[in-house]
Design an enzyme around this catalytic site. Structure first.
Site, PDB file in Angstrom:
ATOM      1  N   PHE A 171       2.982   6.381  -5.117  1.00 48.20           N
ATOM      2  CA  PHE A 171       4.183   6.959  -5.736  1.00 48.20           C
ATOM      3  C   PHE A 171       3.858   8.171  -6.611  1.00 48.20           C
ATOM      4  CE2 PHE A 171       7.414   3.189  -5.417  1.00 48.20           C
ATOM      5  CZ  PHE A 171       7.485   3.386  -4.045  1.00 48.20           C
ATOM      6  N   ARG A 172       2.578   8.547  -6.682  1.00 52.26           N
ATOM      7  CA  ARG A 172       2.129   9.828  -7.256  1.00 52.26           C
ATOM      8  C   ARG A 172       2.481   9.999  -8.734  1.00 52.26           C
ATOM      9  NH1 ARG A 172      -1.218  10.412  -3.069  1.00 52.26           N
ATOM     10  NH2 ARG A 172      -0.318  11.314  -1.190  1.00 52.26           N
ATOM     11  N   ASN A 229      -6.170   9.840   6.558  1.00 53.43           N
ATOM     12  CA  ASN A 229      -7.455   9.133   6.409  1.00 53.43           C
ATOM     13  C   ASN A 229      -7.184   7.639   6.328  1.00 53.43           C
ATOM     14  OD1 ASN A 229      -8.542  11.718   6.053  1.00 53.43           O
ATOM     15  ND2 ASN A 229      -8.561  11.563   3.845  1.00 53.43           N
ATOM     16  N   HIS A 264       0.845  -1.206   0.000  1.00 55.16           N
ATOM     17  CA  HIS A 264       0.000   0.000   0.000  1.00 55.16           C
ATOM     18  C   HIS A 264       0.877   1.252   0.000  1.00 55.16           C
ATOM     19  CE1 HIS A 264      -3.894   1.991   1.720  1.00 55.16           C
ATOM     20  NE2 HIS A 264      -3.239   2.811   0.899  1.00 55.16           N
ATOM     21  N   ASP A 321       0.909   2.756   3.743  1.00 57.07           N
ATOM     22  CA  ASP A 321       0.104   3.839   3.146  1.00 57.07           C
ATOM     23  C   ASP A 321       0.989   5.066   2.924  1.00 57.07           C
ATOM     24  OD1 ASP A 321      -2.004   5.273   2.088  1.00 57.07           O
ATOM     25  OD2 ASP A 321      -2.985   5.657   4.000  1.00 57.07           O
ATOM     26  N   HIS A 334      -5.654  -0.098   5.801  1.00 55.28           N
ATOM     27  CA  HIS A 334      -5.311   0.792   6.930  1.00 55.28           C
ATOM     28  C   HIS A 334      -6.402   0.836   8.020  1.00 55.28           C
ATOM     29  CE1 HIS A 334      -7.666   3.316   4.299  1.00 55.28           C
ATOM     30  NE2 HIS A 334      -6.659   3.770   3.602  1.00 55.28           N
TER      31      HIS A 334
END
Length: 421
Positions: A63-64, A277, A60, A304, A231
């Site tokens: 890497f945008r 979140n 999870h 995350d 998560h």
């Protein structure tokens, strides 16, 4: 050839725990045993007093890339992962464009070939993350998607979720869910309770997570699909996953290091650097997550890893985006807050960071065996270090400045040294 000498080999798959040498030849583990030092080895690593384990696996990460590469890209994310001891990561689909099409998935898979570690990609469950229509799961799997997730956005249509699970079961891939009902949330990123009251924000209550986890656990029982609760943060949700497992559901849950290391109080100290979140919750929630890790209700630890720029995170709490980076501190937080406090053995911690995530995604990594790929991490469990600079493009971490135990010394991926301390 590489000789790793006198390390304590810990392999969660075989439960092997002994002082041994490892010879790496042509990207594979050539031999395990006891060997003399000689000039036939190009590199000799003295692992005396250190642990040699399978390369860590994080299922999870963000890497945008494409779309938000000022925060992170596949190459910088891979360097960050290698520094944290990770040799395989699974990226989420909330890029720009979203990974719901061949072109975007193919771009990522091409970029991944240039990375120093194994970078895998999930595709979206629904087109455009809109929660209205399923992607072509079969086709996206055929061109390299290893699973499916709309991470970041909950899917509210229960019928659609069930259809996705049925298809995932047929394809033998996991589906992973972000569990927060937005209709029950006043404001994202901070737990609804005494801290949100003190800050004067509405907050996000446990029940927003709990109702979604309950639904998806029941749908998992119905469909038999391999379902991953991402998560997990609420103690009630941990109890629900435990119940679903007892009823035969093929459900796994992942816990992030920040959720077993911090509570909502951290928001007062670190402001937006402790905003995520789902949010950090109460001491009781944290305790239940640790109990879930201890009894294997929670089988996986996943970071995350969510990079943001300093400009974004330095805004006021409600304007700043949610999420923190985590790859470079994950192992150390597990050692510091779980192993050293007697909650888990090192072997058990590694199980949740190697073979269990590997099994979820049907991967052929996460263990140490002759003739198999040489993906390894060597770390000093007792070494204390202070979190300071990062290999990630971003530095949005509440753990900056903290002293943690467990220092990665080498990461070896596909037989190559990709990180050396």
């Amino acid at each position: 050839m590489i000789l790793i000498k006198d390390g304590r080999l810990l392999d969660p798959k075989s439960k092997r725990d002994e002082i041994l040498d490892i010879v790496i030849k042509e990207n594979k583990i050539y031999k395990i045993g006891k060997f003399q030092v000689s000039d036939e080895y190009e590199t000799i690593i003295d692992a005396n007093g250190k642990i040699v384990a399978p390369g860590l696996i994080d299922i999870h990460v963000h890497f945008r890339d494409p779309g938000f590469t000022y925060k992170e890209d596949i190459q910088t994310g891979s360097h960050s992962a290698a520094r944290g001891g990770f040799t395989t990561v699974v990226c989420m689909a909330n890029t720009n464009p979203i990974v719901d099409n061949e072109e975007t998935l193919s771009y990522i898979n091409e970029e991944a070939k240039k990375a120093n570690i194994n970078v895998l990609q999930v595709a979206a469950i629904t087109k455009g993350f809109k929660g209205k229509e399923l992607v072509d799961m079969e086709y996206l799997k055929s061109i390299g998607a290893v699973g499916f997730s709309d991470d970041g956005i909950p899917i509210m249509d229960s019928k659609l979720v069930m259809e996705a699970m049925v298809k995932a079961k047929e394809l033998d891939v996991p589906v992973s869910f972000h569990e927060e009902d937005p209709s029950l949330i006043g404001s994202f990123g901070v737990n609804q309770g005494k801290i949100s009251d003190e800050l004067g924000v509405a907050g996000a209550p446990n029940v927003a997570e709990d109702v979604m986890v309950a639904r998806d656990c029941m749908l998992a029982i119905k469909t038999g699909a391999k379902v991953n609760i991402q998560h997990i943060s609420s103690g009630n949700s941990v109890d629900m996953v435990r119940l679903a497992k007892s009823l035969g559901a093929n459900v796994v849950a992942e816990a992030s290091p920040h959720h077993f290391s911090l509570t909502e109080e951290a928001v007062l100290k670190y402001k937006a650097y402790a905003k995520m979140n789902p949010p950090l919750r109460t001491e009781d929630d944290k305790y239940k997550i640790i109990e879930g890790l201890k009894d294997d209700t929670i089988e996986i630890i996943a970071t995350d890893h969510a990079p943001h720029s300093s400009e974004e995170k330095d805004k006021n709490l409600m304007q700043a985006p949610s999420g923190i980076i985590g790859l470079e501190t994950s192992l150390a937080l597990g050692i510091t807050n779980l192993v050293r406090k007697g909650h888990l053995t090192t072997m058990k911690l590694l199980e949740k960071m190697t073979i269990n995530p590997s099994n979820l995604y049907n991967l052929d990594v996460g263990f140490i065996e002759e003739g198999r790929k040489a993906d390894l991490v060597i770390f000093d469990e007792g070494e204390k270090w202070v979190v300071s600079e990062f290999s990630s493009k971003s530095s949005n971490s509440p753990f900056k400045g903290q002293g943690l135990y467990g220092k990665v010394k080498y990461t070896i991926c596909n037989g190559n040294i990709v990180y050396k301390d």
